[in-house]
Design a protein around this motif. Structure first.
Motif, mmCIF file in Angstrom:
data_model
loop_
_atom_site.group_PDB
_atom_site.id
_atom_site.type_symbol
_atom_site.label_atom_id
_atom_site.label_comp_id
_atom_site.label_asym_id
_atom_site.label_seq_id
_atom_site.Cartn_x
_atom_site.Cartn_y
_atom_site.Cartn_z
ATOM 1 N N LEU A 1 31.670 31.407 40.440
ATOM 2 C CA LEU A 1 31.136 32.691 40.886
ATOM 3 C C LEU A 1 30.648 32.638 42.331
ATOM 4 N N ARG A 2 30.057 31.527 42.722
ATOM 5 C CA ARG A 2 29.561 31.391 44.095
ATOM 6 C C ARG A 2 30.705 31.307 45.101
ATOM 7 N N MET A 3 31.907 30.978 44.640
ATOM 8 C CA MET A 3 33.088 30.942 45.505
ATOM 9 C C MET A 3 33.932 32.203 45.346
ATOM 10 N N ASP A 4 33.342 33.257 44.751
ATOM 11 C CA ASP A 4 34.029 34.528 44.516
ATOM 12 C C ASP A 4 35.263 34.363 43.647
ATOM 13 N N PHE B 1 24.052 52.122 45.994
ATOM 14 C CA PHE B 1 23.653 50.780 46.429
ATOM 15 C C PHE B 1 24.909 50.057 46.880
ATOM 16 N N TYR B 2 24.939 49.644 48.132
ATOM 17 C CA TYR B 2 26.127 48.991 48.678
ATOM 18 C C TYR B 2 26.354 47.633 48.000
ATOM 19 N N GLN B 3 27.572 47.421 47.497
ATOM 20 C CA GLN B 3 27.930 46.152 46.870
ATOM 21 C C GLN B 3 29.087 45.531 47.651
ATOM 22 N N ARG B 4 28.885 44.322 48.165
ATOM 23 C CA ARG B 4 29.929 43.654 48.935
ATOM 24 C C ARG B 4 31.191 43.548 48.097
ATOM 25 N N PRO B 5 32.347 44.035 48.596
ATOM 26 C CA PRO B 5 33.571 44.020 47.788
ATOM 27 C C PRO B 5 34.091 42.618 47.546
ATOM 28 N N THR B 6 34.769 42.452 46.412
ATOM 29 C CA THR B 6 35.430 41.185 46.095
ATOM 30 C C THR B 6 36.882 41.269 46.516
ATOM 31 N N LEU B 7 37.360 40.287 47.279
ATOM 32 C CA LEU B 7 38.727 40.329 47.797
ATOM 33 C C LEU B 7 39.746 40.031 46.702
ATOM 34 N N MET C 1 44.939 41.229 51.611
ATOM 35 C CA MET C 1 44.492 39.952 51.046
ATOM 36 C C MET C 1 44.624 38.882 52.124
ATOM 37 N N LEU C 2 43.528 38.587 52.833
ATOM 38 C CA LEU C 2 43.532 37.661 53.954
ATOM 39 C C LEU C 2 43.224 36.240 53.491
ATOM 40 N N PHE C 3 43.852 35.259 54.148
ATOM 41 C CA PHE C 3 43.643 33.868 53.804
ATOM 42 C C PHE C 3 43.091 33.113 55.006
ATOM 43 N N SER C 4 42.189 32.205 54.762
ATOM 44 C CA SER C 4 41.641 31.331 55.785
ATOM 45 C C SER C 4 41.751 29.903 55.254
ATOM 46 N N TRP C 5 42.417 29.018 56.024
ATOM 47 C CA TRP C 5 42.645 27.658 55.536
ATOM 48 C C TRP C 5 41.350 26.952 55.180
ATOM 49 N N LYS C 6 40.344 27.117 56.029
ATOM 50 C CA LYS C 6 39.072 26.437 55.786
ATOM 51 C C LYS C 6 38.393 26.954 54.522
ATOM 52 N N ASP C 7 38.242 28.266 54.434
ATOM 53 C CA ASP C 7 37.550 28.858 53.289
ATOM 54 C C ASP C 7 38.345 28.677 52.004
ATOM 55 N N ASP C 8 39.668 28.864 52.091
ATOM 56 C CA ASP C 8 40.484 28.778 50.886
ATOM 57 C C ASP C 8 40.596 27.342 50.376
ATOM 58 N N SER C 9 40.640 26.385 51.295
ATOM 59 C CA SER C 9 40.681 24.979 50.872
ATOM 60 C C SER C 9 39.392 24.609 50.140
ATOM 61 N N LYS C 10 38.270 25.111 50.654
ATOM 62 C CA LYS C 10 36.981 24.861 50.008
ATOM 63 C C LYS C 10 36.939 25.489 48.623
ATOM 64 N N THR C 11 37.456 26.715 48.515
ATOM 65 C CA THR C 11 37.464 27.402 47.226
ATOM 66 C C THR C 11 38.333 26.661 46.219
ATOM 67 N N PHE D 1 40.549 37.207 44.422
ATOM 68 C CA PHE D 1 39.591 36.773 43.412
ATOM 69 C C PHE D 1 40.305 36.409 42.110
ATOM 70 N N THR D 2 41.237 37.255 41.696
ATOM 71 C CA THR D 2 41.937 37.044 40.433
ATOM 72 C C THR D 2 42.907 35.873 40.505
ATOM 73 N N LEU D 3 43.547 35.672 41.649
ATOM 74 C CA LEU D 3 44.465 34.535 41.805
ATOM 75 C C LEU D 3 43.722 33.211 41.641
ATOM 76 N N TYR D 4 42.562 33.099 42.273
ATOM 77 C CA TYR D 4 41.760 31.883 42.120
ATOM 78 C C TYR D 4 41.278 31.723 40.676
ATOM 79 N N SER D 5 40.962 32.848 40.028
ATOM 80 C CA SER D 5 40.542 32.794 38.633
ATOM 81 C C SER D 5 41.684 32.304 37.743
#
Length: 286
Positions: free
Chosen positions: A130-133, A280-286, A1-11, A84-88
């Motif tokens: 949903l657009r922010m996973d 059919f390849y489905q991009r995984p949800t983190l 479970m990787l975190f990125s300050w920029k992406d996570d702050s936006k989410t 994904f679930t933590l943000y939910s």
């Protein structure tokens, strides 16, 4: 479970905005119209109203909603993704707290307007998540689980699932509110369908003189493969190649743009895919 300050702050920022919109929507349109949004939110409101009518007890929206989300949260952690679930969970908790804390405000008493515009705001809030996973919880978890495991667009399934809730509400509180709630839920579903396209698919037919390069750029852009078919152009009677591929709808524009870079003279036909069987390849949800 990787975190990125920029992406996570936006989410987190988007989740907070979606929570605020959803709470305001509940305390204005939903409560004024006596509607039932569906899913865990609708079931929470139904339980609150049943408790007030038959037990004369006022229940906390936040507490009831979180308890109802316990099983969907487990499904999220177990099968979809921990991040994904933590943000939910953040979305669920914030929405519940804001719904309990923010005052009710009446914009209009017109139930049809409430059903349509309330459904639009609800669908927009869900789509933001949903657009922010992430998700607003409840049946959204189940819809995403079905989409990932079964490869189906499950949002209409959720609409049918909510019929049971509306039948109960109709028997107890009157069929007019239940019927208006169908309009609310249908509007929500269509807005999500329009704004969130990850689990929808599109078929690409690409006529090109550089089939191998086109296949490579499709894979590099979307991780999806392609099939090369040989044919003949009817005008110049020249041998041409037809590249066939299926990609996610949210990736189709990027794929088309990448293909045009490789072959500016390519002819591309994009078709909405209704049903798909096979890998059919489905991009995984983190």
């Amino acid at each position: 479970m990787l975190f990125s300050w920029k992406d996570d702050s936006k989410t987190i920022l988007v989740v907070c905005l979606a929570s605020l919109l959803m709470a305001l929507n509940i305390n204005t349109f939903v409560q004024t119209g006596g509607l039932y949004p569906g899913g865990a939110t609708g079931l929470t409101i139904l339980i609150q109203r049943l408790s007030e009518r038959f037990l004369n007890i006022s229940l906390s929206f936040a507490v009831v909603n979180f308890l109802l989300n316990m099983i969907p949260i487990y499904i999220g952690f177990r099968y979809i993704g921990k991040k994904f679930t933590l943000y939910s969970c953040l979305m669920i908790v914030l929405t519940g707290l804001l719904t309990d804390l923010l005052p009710s405000y009446i914009i209009t008493y017109d139930t049809l307007l409430i059903s349509i515009f309330g459904g639009i705001i609800n669908g927009f809030s869900i789509s933001l998540c949903l657009r922010m996973d992430t998700t607003s919880g409840g049946t959204d978890f189940i819809a995403i689980y079905l989409s990932q495991r079964k490869g189906i667009d499950a949002w209409n399934v959720v609409l049918y699932f909510n019929v049971v809730l509306l039948v109960v509400a109709g028997f107890v509180f009157g069929w007019d509110k239940a019927l208006y709630s169908i309009i609310f839920q249908y509007t929500t579903t269509q807005v999500v369908h329009t704004l969130y396209k990850r689990y929808q698919k599109k078929t690409l037919f690409i006529v090109t003189d550089n089939p191998q390069e086109v296949c490579e750029v499709i894979y590099a852009t979307s991780r999806h493969g392609a099939t090369i078919l040989r044919g003949e152009g009817s005008f110049h009677l020249k041998e041409r190649s037809l590249v066939y591929s299926v990609v996610s709808s949210d990736e189709s524009k990027k794929v088309v743009h990448a293909v045009r870079k490789v072959d500016p003279h390519s002819f591309i036909n994009t078709i909405k895919t209704q049903d798909l069987a096979g890998l059919f390849y489905q991009r995984p949800t983190l």
